[in-house]
Enzyme design. Sequence first.
Site, PDB file in Angstrom:
ATOM      1  CE1 TYR A  80      -4.103   1.579  -0.126  1.00  0.00           C
ATOM      2  CE2 TYR A  80      -3.420   2.808   1.803  1.00  0.00           C
ATOM      3  CZ  TYR A  80      -4.292   2.616   0.759  1.00  0.00           C
ATOM      4  OH  TYR A  80      -5.355   3.461   0.596  1.00  0.00           O
ATOM      5  NE  ARG A 202     -22.053 -11.903  -7.045  1.00  0.00           N
ATOM      6  CZ  ARG A 202     -20.994 -11.173  -6.702  1.00  0.00           C
ATOM      7  NH1 ARG A 202     -19.839 -11.351  -7.317  1.00  0.00           N
ATOM      8  NH2 ARG A 202     -21.068 -10.255  -5.770  1.00  0.00           N
ATOM      9  CG  MET A 268     -10.918  -4.206  -6.650  1.00  0.00           C
ATOM     10  SD  MET A 268     -10.243  -4.253  -4.966  1.00  0.00           S
ATOM     11  CE  MET A 268     -10.677  -5.875  -4.434  1.00  0.00           C
TER      12      MET A 268
HETATM   13  N1  LIG Z   1      -8.009   5.551  -3.717  1.00  0.00           N
HETATM   14  C1  LIG Z   1      -8.769   5.688  -2.654  1.00  0.00           C
HETATM   15  O1  LIG Z   1      -8.725   6.707  -1.968  1.00  0.00           O
HETATM   16  C2  LIG Z   1      -9.707   4.594  -2.279  1.00  0.00           C
HETATM   17  C3  LIG Z   1     -10.563   4.749  -1.195  1.00  0.00           C
HETATM   18  C4  LIG Z   1     -11.473   3.727  -0.921  1.00  0.00           C
HETATM   19  C5  LIG Z   1     -11.469   2.574  -1.686  1.00  0.00           C
HETATM   20  N2  LIG Z   1     -10.584   2.466  -2.706  1.00  0.00           N
HETATM   21  C6  LIG Z   1     -10.591   1.290  -3.572  1.00  0.00           C
HETATM   22  O2  LIG Z   1     -11.895   1.095  -4.051  1.00  0.00           O
HETATM   23  C7  LIG Z   1     -12.115  -0.271  -4.302  1.00  0.00           C
HETATM   24  C8  LIG Z   1     -13.372  -0.712  -3.587  1.00  0.00           C
HETATM   25  O3  LIG Z   1     -13.157  -0.665  -2.185  1.00  0.00           O
HETATM   26  P1  LIG Z   1     -14.354  -1.084  -1.205  1.00  0.00           P
HETATM   27  O4  LIG Z   1     -13.861  -1.068   0.184  1.00  0.00           O
HETATM   28  O5  LIG Z   1     -15.517  -0.246  -1.568  1.00  0.00           O
HETATM   29  O6  LIG Z   1     -14.572  -2.595  -1.712  1.00  0.00           O
HETATM   30  P2  LIG Z   1     -15.475  -3.739  -1.085  1.00  0.00           P
HETATM   31  O7  LIG Z   1     -16.728  -3.179  -0.544  1.00  0.00           O
HETATM   32  O8  LIG Z   1     -14.634  -4.546  -0.161  1.00  0.00           O
HETATM   33  O9  LIG Z   1     -15.820  -4.602  -2.372  1.00  0.00           O
HETATM   34  C9  LIG Z   1     -14.802  -5.180  -3.150  1.00  0.00           C
HETATM   35  C10 LIG Z   1     -15.204  -5.023  -4.604  1.00  0.00           C
HETATM   36  O10 LIG Z   1     -14.139  -5.417  -5.453  1.00  0.00           O
HETATM   37  C11 LIG Z   1     -14.656  -6.302  -6.458  1.00  0.00           C
HETATM   38  N3  LIG Z   1     -13.607  -7.205  -6.884  1.00  0.00           N
HETATM   39  C12 LIG Z   1     -12.809  -7.960  -6.124  1.00  0.00           C
HETATM   40  N4  LIG Z   1     -11.929  -8.629  -6.886  1.00  0.00           N
HETATM   41  C13 LIG Z   1     -12.185  -8.268  -8.165  1.00  0.00           C
HETATM   42  C14 LIG Z   1     -11.621  -8.610  -9.420  1.00  0.00           C
HETATM   43  N5  LIG Z   1     -10.571  -9.455  -9.510  1.00  0.00           N
HETATM   44  N6  LIG Z   1     -12.145  -8.057 -10.539  1.00  0.00           N
HETATM   45  C15 LIG Z   1     -13.184  -7.205 -10.449  1.00  0.00           C
HETATM   46  N7  LIG Z   1     -13.754  -6.839  -9.283  1.00  0.00           N
HETATM   47  C16 LIG Z   1     -13.257  -7.362  -8.164  1.00  0.00           C
HETATM   48  C17 LIG Z   1     -15.779  -7.025  -5.741  1.00  0.00           C
HETATM   49  O11 LIG Z   1     -16.646  -7.600  -6.688  1.00  0.00           O
HETATM   50  P3  LIG Z   1     -17.261  -9.079  -6.478  1.00  0.00           P
HETATM   51  O12 LIG Z   1     -18.349  -8.938  -5.447  1.00  0.00           O
HETATM   52  O13 LIG Z   1     -17.738  -9.430  -7.826  1.00  0.00           O
HETATM   53  O14 LIG Z   1     -16.108  -9.938  -5.988  1.00  0.00           O
HETATM   54  C18 LIG Z   1     -16.411  -5.861  -4.982  1.00  0.00           C
HETATM   55  O15 LIG Z   1     -17.213  -5.105  -5.843  1.00  0.00           O
HETATM   56  C19 LIG Z   1     -10.846  -0.993  -3.834  1.00  0.00           C
HETATM   57  O16 LIG Z   1     -10.002  -1.160  -4.943  1.00  0.00           O
HETATM   58  C20 LIG Z   1     -10.234  -0.011  -2.870  1.00  0.00           C
HETATM   59  O17 LIG Z   1      -8.845  -0.173  -2.734  1.00  0.00           O
HETATM   60  C21 LIG Z   1      -9.709   3.437  -3.011  1.00  0.00           C
END
Ligand SMILES: NC(=O)c1ccc[n+]([C@@H]2O[C@H](COP(=O)([O-])OP(=O)(O)OC[C@H]3O[C@@H](n4cnc5c(N)ncnc54)[C@H](OP(=O)(O)O)[C@@H]3O)[C@@H](O)[C@H]2O)c1
Length: 353
Positions: A80, A202, A268
């Site tokens: 990270y 899905r 992801m």
């Molecule tokens: N840059 C920033 O400031 C920031 C801040 C917050 C979050 N984020 C990023 O935003 C994203 C979402 O975070 P979250 O906490 O909201 O996630 P989350 O609620 O934990 O959900 C994870 C998501 O990722 C999808 N996913 C997992 N593996 C995948 C793959 N190989 N291909 C496509 N989709 C995949 C899942 O889909 P399925 O249900 O289909 O598995 C689900 O939609 C993450 O990448 C996180 O690091 C970034």
Amino acid sequence: MKAVLGRTLNHFVLRLSATFGTTGSMQSQKAIRHHSFGKPEEVLVLETVPLLEPKAGEVRVRLLMAAINPSDRGMIGGSYGKLRELPAIAGREGVGVIDLLGAGVSGLSVGMHVRFSEKQGAWCEYACMPASEVFVVPRDVPVEQAAISFINPPTAYCLLKHVVDLEPGSWVVQNAGNSAVGLSVVQMAKAFGYKTISQVRRESLAAPLKAMGADHVVVEGSGWAKQVNDLTDGAPIRLALNSVGGDSAIDQIKALGEGGTQVTFGGMVGDLVRFPTRFLIFNDVRLVGFWWDQWSQSRGPEAVRSVMDAVYEMMREGGLRLPIERTYTFNEYSAALAHDSLPRLGKVLLRPS
Ligand SMILES: NC(=O)c1ccc[n+]([C@@H]2O[C@H](COP(=O)([O-])OP(=O)(O)OC[C@H]3O[C@@H](n4cnc5c(N)ncnc54)[C@H](OP(=O)(O)O)[C@@H]3O)[C@@H](O)[C@H]2O)c1
């Protein structure tokens, strides 16, 4: 004292500065920690660590509920954008209640709900933190929502409000539509008058997302980008939110209108971001990045408070509600991590045992 022998110097120092109760015995607490970087399933351990008392100018906070986020895996894995010194308490996001005030603290009181210390690590029963760094959470925000309010909803808010200027009616496309960021985007976009296309993996996610306000839900790999004009009635897509990468991100670039912007804030698929060159040249598509931590650091506490006030107002009024998949105790952290890796629609939470 036997347990101390053979441990790291770091651990030894921590134990020496610990609190001793009225019986003279050292007070302790549980924390989910790691002594090396690696896969959470392999490196995390539930350990007993000293329970400290707040120094002058500090408060002690008792954890109520913590979240599991993809970035926790990145921090535990060592990939990270910011890392803790080892051995480290894992977890970034949680809500707690102030249970002790150090000398000289004013303006805060025992019983207030606050953000748990990210600096220390959130998967721990207690944290002492400087009063000046305490972020107070309104008491009328439900604890489970508060626990997941500090990273994903403000990221969604900034992605919609601070990357490009969108007018009501503007189209936005996003992948990982069922993630916490994705569900926040769907609900906030609805409130701001924007239209959304959410990419998911899905078909079964279409109904719950539409119930939360999504305009269109499309399945990855279905060729949806070719029919985008049908989805938007010919209106251009102004903004694409990419937290996945790979083909999913490429579809977004193809679907963006001329001069549109793709903002990447997650990866992801763990792959390099690739782009179809002709869309950058002939459609003048812009690619940018976003990191909430960097945004909040550079804009300062007032800007963060104003974004969080907007988030809490929506949570209070019911315009923003994020589903909770299940809550596990610290003792069950392995099961919690396994559950977090499964397809789901909602956050997996941790609470002290
Ligand atoms: N840059 C920033 O400031 C920031 C801040 C917050 C979050 N984020 C990023 O935003 C994203 C979402 O975070 P979250 O906490 O909201 O996630 P989350 O609620 O934990 O959900 C994870 C998501 O990722 C999808 N996913 C997992 N593996 C995948 C793959 N190989 N291909 C496509 N989709 C995949 C899942 O889909 P399925 O249900 O289909 O598995 C689900 O939609 C993450 O990448 C996180 O690091 C970034």
